[in-house]
Design an enzyme around this catalytic site. Structure first.
Site, PDB file in Angstrom:
ATOM      1  N   LYS A  52       2.957  11.361  -3.607  1.00  6.10           N
ATOM      2  CA  LYS A  52       1.868  10.699  -4.332  1.00  6.10           C
ATOM      3  C   LYS A  52       0.910  11.716  -4.946  1.00  6.10           C
ATOM      4  O   LYS A  52       0.242  11.434  -5.933  1.00  6.10           O
ATOM      5  CB  LYS A  52       1.138   9.791  -3.352  1.00  6.10           C
ATOM      6  CG  LYS A  52       0.119   8.864  -3.975  1.00  6.10           C
ATOM      7  CD  LYS A  52      -0.394   7.926  -2.905  1.00  6.10           C
ATOM      8  CE  LYS A  52      -1.516   7.046  -3.401  1.00  6.10           C
ATOM      9  NZ  LYS A  52      -1.975   6.151  -2.322  1.00  6.10           N
ATOM     10  N   ASP A  98     -12.742   5.464   2.050  1.00  6.34           N
ATOM     11  CA  ASP A  98     -11.293   5.502   2.278  1.00  6.34           C
ATOM     12  C   ASP A  98     -10.801   6.944   2.268  1.00  6.34           C
ATOM     13  O   ASP A  98     -10.699   7.568   1.215  1.00  6.34           O
ATOM     14  CB  ASP A  98     -10.613   4.677   1.163  1.00  6.34           C
ATOM     15  CG  ASP A  98      -9.092   4.688   1.276  1.00  6.34           C
ATOM     16  OD1 ASP A  98      -8.550   5.394   2.152  1.00  6.34           O
ATOM     17  OD2 ASP A  98      -8.448   3.986   0.477  1.00  6.34           O
ATOM     18  N   ASP A 147       0.877  -1.159   0.000  1.00  5.13           N
ATOM     19  CA  ASP A 147       0.000   0.000   0.000  1.00  5.13           C
ATOM     20  C   ASP A 147       0.921   1.217   0.000  1.00  5.13           C
ATOM     21  O   ASP A 147       1.522   1.546   1.014  1.00  5.13           O
ATOM     22  CB  ASP A 147      -0.881  -0.042   1.255  1.00  5.13           C
ATOM     23  CG  ASP A 147      -1.634   1.263   1.493  1.00  5.13           C
ATOM     24  OD1 ASP A 147      -1.632   2.134   0.605  1.00  5.13           O
ATOM     25  OD2 ASP A 147      -2.225   1.401   2.588  1.00  5.13           O
ATOM     26  N   GLU A 181      -7.151   0.776  -4.185  1.00  3.85           N
ATOM     27  CA  GLU A 181      -7.103   0.652  -2.730  1.00  3.85           C
ATOM     28  C   GLU A 181      -8.421   0.164  -2.128  1.00  3.85           C
ATOM     29  O   GLU A 181      -8.414  -0.776  -1.329  1.00  3.85           O
ATOM     30  CB  GLU A 181      -6.687   1.993  -2.112  1.00  3.85           C
ATOM     31  CG  GLU A 181      -5.213   2.277  -2.358  1.00  3.85           C
ATOM     32  CD  GLU A 181      -4.849   3.744  -2.236  1.00  3.85           C
ATOM     33  OE1 GLU A 181      -5.679   4.541  -1.753  1.00  3.85           O
ATOM     34  OE2 GLU A 181      -3.728   4.101  -2.634  1.00  3.85           O
TER      35      GLU A 181
END
Ligand code: AMP
Length: 606
Positions: free
Chosen positions: A70, A193, A8, A171
Site C-alpha cells: 500500500k 488513525d 479495509d 478510512e
C-alpha cells in the site's frame, strides 16, 4: 442482488465486513482471524500465497514476499516514498513502463494494483465462504490523504480482483460511520488513525445521520512500520557495538529483525519490558555463530519513537486549525489502527485533546464495518446515512509563468464542481494545454501532475481575449475529471484523470520555460461578479437536481429537513445575487455550496 462487502485494505492487515440483517459482521478468515495480513508471496514451487500463509514464510522467502504494498500504490517511480521503501524492503522494486512502480517475485514483475488485487480477492473469498454466495461489489477504504492516483490505483486493484468498486471512502470517515451508525448523535468527533503505514486525522460533525467531514489531514508515510524500523535500528546498533557486525546487509536477518521488532513493540503495549531473542542470527566467515539477545523496556521504546508520535500531534494541530476548530470543539475522540494500542500514543492523544479516547471501539475492525455500512447505504434506500467527505488536496492547473491556480480548495466537500475562467496569453494563440495538478504549493512544479490535455482550434485573437472555462469535478470517490470549454465556440475537451505516466519535475520546469505557446492565464474579473456568476450557476444546478433528489428522498427519514434547508439556501442565494452586499454574497454562496454537495451526494446514490 448479492451483498456488497466493505473492505479495509490496510498496509499491514486487511479486514472485510458485511451487514447481516442490519447489523455489521466482521468476517473471520479460514484460520479464524478477523484480520488477514496484507502479504503475498510466490513460493519456491511457484505457488501463490496470500495472507497468513504468505506472512508465515516471509523469513525464509524474504525476496519473494511482498508486504506493505500500500505504501507503493499509485506512486511514481523515483518519488521519495518509493526510494524510502526500496531502502527498507527485502523484496525487489523495479521501474514500470509508465514511470510507475513494479515489484518482482521469482521471475515475474507485478504492478502494485495486481498485488493489492490478490489481497482483495482473498477478502472476497472470505466473504463468499461466509455468505455462501458470489460477491461482486465492494466499498473499499483508503487513507483520507490518498491522492487521485492512489485512489485510482486502488479502484483498479478492485477491478482486477473481479469486484465492482461502488465507492472508495476514506478510512477515518468509515470509522466515524461505524461509530455513529444507528445512534442519534449530534456531535463533533475526531478520528485518530495510526495504522501500519499511514497516519490520518479527521474531524467530523455527525448530526441527524449526516456525516460531514470538517477537516482532514495526515501523512501517507508514517505508521507502525516506522516504529518497527526504529526498533530494528536500535537492535542493529546495539548488535554492531557488541559484535562489530552490520545485520542490515543480510536479507534473512533483516526479515527476522523486522518480525522481532514488531513483536517487541506489540508486547510493550501490555508489558513494561520484553526480551528480543534471535538465535543464530549471523554466521561469521570463521563459522562462528552469533545470537542476538537484548532486553527492551517501554521507556526506551517511548524514547526512540517520541518524535514519530509528536509528528502525528503536529498534524492534528494543523488539521484542526484548517477546519477552524479548537480542541474544545471536539466531543469525542476515536482511535483507529493497531498502533493506537500503544500506551504512549494513547497518552499523547489524551493530552492533546484533553480527553480520553472513546472506549469499546475495536481499532482493527471499525474501518471495515464503516465500509460495509456505506455499502448498504449505497444499495438500499432509507438507511438514514449520508456521507459528506472532503478532498484532501487542492486541485488546479498550471498557469502562465509556472504558477499554480487552485480551482478546488483542499477540504472542500465532495462531490463538487468548480470552474474558473482563463484566457490566452499570446496574440493569435490557437491552443492551450491544461495541466491538471494536485498540491498545496503556488509553484506548479512543486505539485503533483494528474494529467494533461490540449484544447485546440481557438479563435485567433489578441492575447487575453479568448476565454476558456475550466471545470473540475470531483466524484464522491474523490476521483477527478476536468473539462475545458472554449466559451465562444462551445468546443470542449475533457479527461477523467487517470493514473498517468506523469511528468517529471524537469519536464514541468521545461514546459514552464519553453511552452508558453500553450499557456493560459487567470482571467482578472471583479471578485464579486465572479461570485455572483458562480452562485447563479449553482442555483441552476440545484434546480436541475431537485426532481431527482425529491424522488430519492421520498419516504426517507432525512428527506423533509434536507429539502427545507435547500429551499432556504436557494431563497437566500436568489436574494443575494440581487443585492449589493458582499457579506450576503459570501454567506449565501457557502450555504449553497453545501446544499449542492448534499444534493449531489443524494443524486449519486444507487
Ligand atoms: P493496521 O494497519 O491498523 O492493521 O495497524 C497495524 C499496525 O499496528 C502494525 O504496525 C502493528 O505492528 C501495530 N500493532 C498491532 N497491535 C499492536 C499493539 N498491541 N501495540 C502496538 N502496536 C500494535
Amino acid at each position: 442482488m448479492g451483498k456488497v462487502i466493505g473492505i479495509d485494505l490496510g498496509t499491514t492487515n486487511s479486514c472485510v465486513s458485511v451487514l447481516v440483517d442490519g447489523s455489521p459482521k466482521v468476517l473471520p478468515n479460514k484460520a479464524g482471524y478477523k484480520t488477514t495480513p496484507s502479504t503475498v508471496a510466490i513460493s519456491e514451487s511457484g505457488r501463490r500465497l496470500v495472507g497468513q500463509l504468505a506472512k508465515r514464510q516471509a523469513i525464509t522467502n524474504a525476496r519473494h514476499t511482498i508486504y506493505a504494498a500500500k505504501r507503493l500504490i499509485g506512486r511514481k517511480w523515483g518519488s521519495p516514498a518509493v526510494v524510502h521503501t526500496m531502502e527498507t524492503s527485502p523484496y525487489e522494486i523495479v521501474q514500470g513502463p509508465h514511470e510507475d512502480v513494479r515489484v518482482r517475485m521469482r521471475d515475474k514483475t507485478y504492478s502494485i494494483p495486481e498485488i493489492s488485487s490478490m489481497i482483495l480477492q482473498e477478502m472476497r473469498l472470505i466473504a463468499e465462504e461466509y455468505l455462501g454466495e458470489e460477491v461482486t461489489q465492494a466499498v473499499i477504504t483508503v487513507p483520507a490523504y490518498f491522492n487521485d492516483n492512489q485512489r485510482q490505483a486502488t479502484k483498479d486493484a478492485g477491478k482486477i480482483a473481479g469486484l465492482e468498486v461502488l465507492r472508495i471512502i476514506n478510512e477515518p470517515t468509515a470509522a466515524a460511520l461505524s461509530y455513529g451508525y444507528g445512534k442519534d448523535l449530534d456531535q463533533r468527533v475526531a478520528i485518530y488513525d495510526l495504522g501500519g503505514g499511514t497516519f490520518d486525522i479527521s474531524a467530523l460533525e455527525i448530526s441527524e445521520g449526516v456525516f460531514d467531514v470538517l477537516a482532514t489531514g495526515g501523512d501517507t508515510f508514517l505508521g507502525g512500520e516506522d516504529f518497527d524500523a526504529r526498533i530494528m535500528e536500535w537492535l542493529t546498533v546495539e548488535f554492531a557495538q557488541e559484535h562489530g557486525v552490520d545485520l542490515r546487509k543480510d536479507d534473512m536477518a533483516l526479515q527476522r529483525l523486522k518480525d522481532a521488532a514488531e513483536k517487541a513493540k506489540i508486547e510493550l503495549s501490555s508489558l513494561s519490558e520484553t526480551e528480543v531473542s534471535l538465535p543464530f542470527i549471523f554466521t561469521r566467515e570463521t563459522g562462528e555463530t552469533l545470537h542476538l539477545q537484548k532486553k527492551l523496556n517501554r521507556a526506551t521504546l517511548d524514547n526512540i519513537v517520541a518524535d514519530l508520535v509528536a509528528r502525528t500531534m503536529k498534524i492534528c494541530k494543523a488539521t484542526l486549525e484548517e477546519g477552524n476548530l479548537n480542541v474544545g470543539d471536539i466531543d469525542e475522540v476515536i482511535l483507529v489502527g493497531g498502533m493506537t494500542r500503544m500506551p504512549a500514543v494513547q497518552k499523547a492523544v489524551a493530552a492533546f485533546f484533553g480527553r480520553e479516547a472513546r472506549k469499546g471501539v475495536h481499532p482493527d475492525e471499525v474501518v471495515a464495518i464503516g465500509a460495509a455500512i456505506q455499502a448498504l447505504a449505497l444499495t438500499e434506500d432509507d438507511v438514514g446515512v449520508l456521507l459528506l467527505d472532503v478532498t484532501p488536496h487542492s486541485l488546479g492547473i498550471m498557469v502562465f509563468g509556472g504558477g499554480f491556480e487552485v480551482i478546488i480548495e483542499r477540504n472542500s466537500t465532495v462531490p463538487t464542481s468548480q470552474s474558473h475562467i482563463f484566457t490566452t496569453v499570446r496574440d493569435n494563440q490557437t491552443s492551450v494545454k491544461i495541466l491538471v495538478m494536485q498540491g498545496e504549493s503556488d509553484r506548479a512544479e512543486e505539485n503533483e501532475v494528474l494529467g494533461e490535455f490540449v484544447l485546440t482550434g481557438l479563435r485567433k485573437a489578441a492575447s487575453g481575449e479568448v476565454e476558456i472555462d475550466v471545470t473540475f469535478d470531483i466524484s464522491a470517490d474523490g476521483i477527478v475529471s476536468v473539462k475545458a470549454l472554449d466559451l465562444e465556440t462551445g468546443k470542449a475537451q475533457s479527461i477523467t484523470v487517470t493514473a498517468t505516466s506523469g511528468l517529471t519535475e524537469e519536464e514541468i520546469s521545461r514546459m514552464v520555460a519553453e511552452n508558453q505557446d500553450y499557456s493560459v492565464a487567470v482571467k482578472k474579473t471583479d471578485d464579486e461578479d465572479g461570485r455572483r456568476e458562480m452562485i447563479r450557476r449553482n442555483i441552476r444546478e440545484i434546480e436541475r437536481l431537485m426532481p431527482v433528489v425529491q424522488e430519492k428522498l421520498a419516504g426517507n427519514s432525512l428527506g423533509g429537513d434536507a429539502l427545507a434547508r435547500a429551499q432556504q439556501a436557494l431563497d437566500a442565494a436568489r436574494n443575494a445575487v440581487q443585492s449589493s452586499s458582499g457579506a450576503m454574497l459570501s454567506s449565501s454562496a457557502e450555504a449553497l455550496d453545501r446544499t449542492l454537495s448534499v444534493f449531489r451526494g443524494i443524486a449519486d446514490r444507487g
